[in-house]
Design an enzyme around this catalytic site. Structure first.
Site, PDB file in Angstrom:
ATOM      1  N   ASP A  95       0.847  -0.998   0.017  1.00 20.74           N
ATOM      2  CA  ASP A  95       0.089   0.055   0.023  1.00 20.74           C
ATOM      3  C   ASP A  95       0.971   1.182  -0.124  1.00 20.74           C
ATOM      4  O   ASP A  95       1.869   1.188   0.768  1.00 20.74           O
ATOM      5  CB  ASP A  95      -0.796  -0.037   1.210  1.00 20.74           C
ATOM      6  CG  ASP A  95      -1.792   1.165   1.460  1.00 20.74           C
ATOM      7  OD1 ASP A  95      -2.307   1.662   0.321  1.00 20.74           O
ATOM      8  OD2 ASP A  95      -1.795   1.726   2.660  1.00 20.74           O
ATOM      9  N   ASP A  97       0.612   5.347   0.096  1.00 14.71           N
ATOM     10  CA  ASP A  97      -0.198   6.463   0.402  1.00 14.71           C
ATOM     11  C   ASP A  97       0.903   7.781   0.447  1.00 14.71           C
ATOM     12  O   ASP A  97       1.827   7.812   1.287  1.00 14.71           O
ATOM     13  CB  ASP A  97      -0.704   6.294   1.953  1.00 14.71           C
ATOM     14  CG  ASP A  97      -1.805   5.220   1.897  1.00 14.71           C
ATOM     15  OD1 ASP A  97      -2.623   4.810   0.827  1.00 14.71           O
ATOM     16  OD2 ASP A  97      -2.017   4.610   3.014  1.00 14.71           O
TER      17      ASP A  97
HETATM   18  C1  X6L Z   1     -11.974   2.797  13.676  1.00 14.44           C
HETATM   19  C2  X6L Z   1     -12.217   2.391  12.641  1.00 14.44           C
HETATM   20  C3  X6L Z   1     -10.797   3.382  13.900  1.00 14.44           C
HETATM   21  C4  X6L Z   1     -11.409   2.306  11.666  1.00 14.44           C
HETATM   22  C5  X6L Z   1      -9.861   3.287  12.983  1.00 14.44           C
HETATM   23  C6  X6L Z   1      -7.675   2.922  10.973  1.00 14.44           C
HETATM   24  C7  X6L Z   1      -9.366   2.057   9.247  1.00 14.44           C
HETATM   25  C8  X6L Z   1      -6.707   2.680  10.064  1.00 14.44           C
HETATM   26  C9  X6L Z   1      -8.300   1.925   8.433  1.00 14.44           C
HETATM   27  C10 X6L Z   1     -10.137   2.690  11.766  1.00 14.44           C
HETATM   28  C11 X6L Z   1      -9.010   2.696  10.864  1.00 14.44           C
HETATM   29  C12 X6L Z   1      -6.965   2.199   8.672  1.00 14.44           C
HETATM   30  C13 X6L Z   1      -2.242  -0.378   7.856  1.00 14.44           C
HETATM   31  C14 X6L Z   1      -3.051  -0.556   9.136  1.00 14.44           C
HETATM   32  C15 X6L Z   1      -4.218  -0.487   7.472  1.00 14.44           C
HETATM   33  C16 X6L Z   1      -1.029  -0.006   7.886  1.00 14.44           C
HETATM   34  C17 X6L Z   1      -0.910  -1.057  10.248  1.00 14.44           C
HETATM   35  C18 X6L Z   1      -5.847   2.117   7.913  1.00 14.44           C
HETATM   36  C19 X6L Z   1      -5.979   1.387   6.684  1.00 14.44           C
HETATM   37  N1  X6L Z   1      -3.240   0.031   7.118  1.00 14.44           N
HETATM   38  N2  X6L Z   1      -2.362  -1.089  10.123  1.00 14.44           N
HETATM   39  N3  X6L Z   1      -4.240  -0.552   8.797  1.00 14.44           N
HETATM   40  N4  X6L Z   1      -0.197  -0.562   8.961  1.00 14.44           N
HETATM   41  N5  X6L Z   1      -0.257  -1.084  11.338  1.00 14.44           N
HETATM   42  O1  X6L Z   1      -0.258   0.445   7.000  1.00 14.44           O
HETATM   43  O2  X6L Z   1      -4.704   2.597   7.690  1.00 14.44           O
HETATM   44  S1  X6L Z   1      -5.872  -0.277   6.855  1.00 14.44           S
HETATM   45 MG    MG Z   2      -2.648   2.979   3.764  1.00 20.58          MG
HETATM   46 MG    MG Z   3      -3.926   3.306   0.499  1.00 22.31          MG
END
Ligand code: X6L
Ligand code: MG
Ligand code: MG
Length: 161
Positions: A95, A97
């Site tokens: 990914d 960004d």
């Molecule tokens: C409530 C609902 C709170 C959703 C937070 C946080 C959703 C982050 C998506 C969220 C929420 C994301 C990575 C990840 C993802 C990454 C790590 C996102 C997109 N990408 N965790 N989770 N590293 N450690 O690159 O950032 S999915």
């Molecule tokens: Mg991301």
């Molecule tokens: Mg992305």
């Protein structure tokens, strides 16, 4: 010449190799130079937690590309590394960004910069702080200010044997 920061994440397959390959593809682009690469961080998944840990890095680039063409290159690299999206916020080979682009704020149908949630995510802020304690044009606060606020829990430097 523009300066930008890009966050890269992987949590499927050979995660370290995926990050290295993506950085190489970025630097191979004629209009992009990778200036600095953070350490690799081993990070607990955020958003959808029932998945493998991530490896995350941030890279600093200079580029003559404008933001949208830079986003197009990032998405081409995701395709080249065979990113497939099965579950929203779920496992991915890679990914990319765009976090920051100069000190600009961009809000179009396809791209928002600074990344709208970056100041809430330690897996973005910790590697970014290694490269630059930038001030976010949206919050007017620095990366370290935001890190003090949210802490660095779930983010560990990855040191292979
Ligand atoms: C409530 C609902 C709170 C959703 C937070 C946080 C959703 C982050 C998506 C969220 C929420 C994301 C990575 C990840 C993802 C990454 C790590 C996102 C997109 N990408 N965790 N989770 N590293 N450690 O690159 O950032 S999915
Ligand atoms: Mg991301
Ligand atoms: Mg992305």
């Amino acid at each position: 010449m523009n300066t930008a920061y890009i966050s890269l994440g992987s949590n499927m397959g050979d995660k370290e190799q995926a990050l290295r390959h993506a950085v190489e593809l970025l630097n191979d682009h004629a209009a992009i130079n990778v200036i600095a690469v953070s350490s690799i961080y081993d990070t607990d998944p955020v958003g959808y937690e029932e998945q493998d840990v991530f490896f995350n890095i941030v890279v600093k680039i200079t580029t003559t590309l404008k933001p949208q063409p830079l986003l197009d290159v990032c998405q081409q690299i995701e395709q080249q590394l065979k990113r497939v999206r099965i579950v929203r916020w779920g496992p991915r080979t890679i990914d990319l960004d765009i976090l920051l682009f100069n000190d600009e704020t961009i809000d179009t149908a396809t791209l928002i910069v600074p990344h709208p949630r970056m100041h809430e995510r330690a897996f973005v802020l910790v590697p970014l702080a290694e490269l630059d304690d930038a001030t976010l044009p949206t919050t007017k606060r620095t990366v370290r200010d935001h890190l003090r606020e949210i802490g660095d829990g779930g983010v560990r430097v990855y040191r292979p044997f």
